[in-house]
Design a protein around this motif. Structure first.
Motif, PDB file in Angstrom:
ATOM      1  N   ALA A   2     -14.112   7.065   4.666  1.00 44.11           N
ATOM      2  CA  ALA A   2     -12.912   6.285   4.361  1.00 44.11           C
ATOM      3  C   ALA A   2     -11.663   7.155   4.495  1.00 44.11           C
ATOM      4  CB  ALA A   2     -13.011   5.728   2.948  1.00 44.11           C
ATOM      5  N   MET A   3     -10.636   6.630   5.163  1.00 44.71           N
ATOM      6  CA  MET A   3      -9.386   7.368   5.364  1.00 44.71           C
ATOM      7  C   MET A   3      -8.339   6.878   4.367  1.00 44.71           C
ATOM      8  SD  MET A   3      -9.653   9.494   7.859  1.00 44.71           S
ATOM      9  CE  MET A   3      -7.998   9.795   8.444  1.00 44.71           C
ATOM     10  N   PRO A   4      -7.570   7.806   3.715  1.00 43.99           N
ATOM     11  CA  PRO A   4      -6.500   7.346   2.830  1.00 43.99           C
ATOM     12  C   PRO A   4      -5.395   6.666   3.632  1.00 43.99           C
ATOM     13  CG  PRO A   4      -6.632   9.755   2.878  1.00 43.99           C
ATOM     14  CD  PRO A   4      -7.665   9.244   3.809  1.00 43.99           C
ATOM     15  N   LYS A   5      -4.907   5.532   3.132  1.00 42.58           N
ATOM     16  CA  LYS A   5      -3.826   4.815   3.814  1.00 42.58           C
ATOM     17  C   LYS A   5      -2.596   4.809   2.913  1.00 42.58           C
ATOM     18  CE  LYS A   5      -6.207   2.013   7.128  1.00 42.58           C
ATOM     19  NZ  LYS A   5      -7.513   2.623   6.977  1.00 42.58           N
ATOM     20  N   GLU A   6      -1.418   5.006   3.520  1.00 44.33           N
ATOM     21  CA  GLU A   6      -0.182   5.029   2.738  1.00 44.33           C
ATOM     22  C   GLU A   6       0.574   3.717   2.913  1.00 44.33           C
ATOM     23  OE1 GLU A   6       0.300   9.786   3.597  1.00 44.33           O
ATOM     24  OE2 GLU A   6       1.865   8.423   4.289  1.00 44.33           O
ATOM     25  N   ASN A   7       0.989   3.162   1.789  1.00 44.92           N
ATOM     26  CA  ASN A   7       1.853   1.978   1.816  1.00 44.92           C
ATOM     27  C   ASN A   7       3.119   2.318   1.073  1.00 44.92           C
ATOM     28  OD1 ASN A   7       0.138   0.068   3.051  1.00 44.92           O
ATOM     29  ND2 ASN A   7      -1.090   0.079   1.153  1.00 44.92           N
ATOM     30  N   VAL A   8       4.232   1.718   1.496  1.00 43.33           N
ATOM     31  CA  VAL A   8       5.481   1.937   0.776  1.00 43.33           C
ATOM     32  C   VAL A   8       5.920   0.612   0.161  1.00 43.33           C
ATOM     33  CG1 VAL A   8       7.853   2.741   0.912  1.00 43.33           C
ATOM     34  CG2 VAL A   8       6.133   3.773   2.389  1.00 43.33           C
ATOM     35  N   ARG A   9       6.033   0.600  -1.163  1.00 41.07           N
ATOM     36  CA  ARG A   9       6.495  -0.594  -1.895  1.00 41.07           C
ATOM     37  C   ARG A   9       7.978  -0.412  -2.199  1.00 41.07           C
ATOM     38  NH1 ARG A   9       6.809  -1.036  -7.441  1.00 41.07           N
ATOM     39  NH2 ARG A   9       5.435   0.740  -7.814  1.00 41.07           N
ATOM     40  N   VAL A  10       8.774  -1.439  -1.902  1.00 44.39           N
ATOM     41  CA  VAL A  10      10.221  -1.314  -2.129  1.00 44.39           C
ATOM     42  C   VAL A  10      10.502  -1.227  -3.631  1.00 44.39           C
ATOM     43  CG1 VAL A  10      12.486  -2.402  -1.833  1.00 44.39           C
ATOM     44  CG2 VAL A  10      10.766  -2.617  -0.032  1.00 44.39           C
ATOM     45  N   LEU A  11      11.259  -0.197  -4.016  1.00 38.11           N
ATOM     46  CA  LEU A  11      11.656  -0.042  -5.425  1.00 38.11           C
ATOM     47  C   LEU A  11      13.139  -0.388  -5.578  1.00 38.11           C
ATOM     48  CD1 LEU A  11      10.702   0.974  -8.265  1.00 38.11           C
ATOM     49  CD2 LEU A  11      11.670   3.186  -7.641  1.00 38.11           C
ATOM     50  N   ILE A  12      13.972   0.136  -4.679  1.00 38.74           N
ATOM     51  CA  ILE A  12      15.409  -0.172  -4.702  1.00 38.74           C
ATOM     52  C   ILE A  12      15.791  -0.607  -3.288  1.00 38.74           C
ATOM     53  CG2 ILE A  12      17.723   0.666  -5.250  1.00 38.74           C
ATOM     54  CD1 ILE A  12      16.373   2.919  -6.903  1.00 38.74           C
TER      55      ILE A  12
END
Ligand code: IMP
Length: 187
Positions: A2-12
């Motif tokens: 399994a490969m780590p996946k990065e997601n970006v959640r909007v904070l501002i």
């Protein structure tokens, strides 16, 4: 595997950043209306660059601009130790200095930089930080202009990076890593 996946959640969001930066610039305009041309704005590289540009474009009087670069927590250094990688070029004696930073975390970087600027003979030194991770503070730092206080989250975008990536996002986001199974290999 399994490969780590990065997601970006909007904070501002981009809109909230624009609105808040405009408010901060108004405050700086009011506070330095009598400064003549003595104000030197110093950005801490590289994270502050996007914020610095947007803020300074809204100032209504001429300012000088310079940059500092620090390195921290490198090999052979103890936690909290901060090294100057690039110093300011402009003379600071007798000047009003506005130090512009992306985020105040433990406070070690800013404490070192602020004391160095005072040592150089600046007449006044104020700190303008876009983000304040107040609950992470290890040394006291006075923030004169603060954009947003945020929780203890690792954030990226609008200048802030993770391993030199994500700086050019137009918003501040939270980096979330998930581990997803790889797709089945063709049989
Ligand atoms: P301090 O010395 O712990 O206050 O660290 C300040 C520096 O750490 C900032 O100028 C950033 O470069 C970096 N930093 C702290 N928190 C974050 C984050 O959430 N995202 C990206 N960089 C961060």
């Amino acid at each position: 595997m399994a490969m780590p996946k990065e997601n970006v959640r909007v904070l501002i969001s981009q809109e909230d950043l624009e609105r808040r930066v405009a408010e901060m610039a108004e405050q700086v305009n009011r506070d330095y209306s009598d400064a003549g041309d003595s104000l030197v704005c110093i950005g801490v590289l590289k994270g502050s660059v996007f914020f610095l540009v947007d803020l300074l474009k809204r100032l209504t009087f001429p300012v000088k601009v310079d940059f500092f670069q620090t390195a921290s927590y490198g090999s052979g250094m103890t936690a909290g130790e901060v090294r100057i990688r690039k110093d300011v070029d402009l003379p600071l004696r007798g000047k009003d200095v506005l130090l512009i930073e992306d985020i105040v975390d433990t406070g070690h970087t800013l404490r070192t930089v602020l004391s160095l600027l005072r040592f150089r003979g600046a007449q006044s030194v104020r700190l303008c930080a876009l983000l304040d991770k107040a609950e992470r503070r290890e040394v006291e730092v006075q923030i004169d202009y603060c954009g947003f206080t945020i929780e203890d989250l690792f954030v990226v975008g609008y200048g802030l990076d993770f391993d030199e990536r994500y700086r050019n996002l137009p918003y501040i986001g939270v980096l979330e890593t998930s581990t997803e199974p790889d797709p089945p290999s063709p049989s």
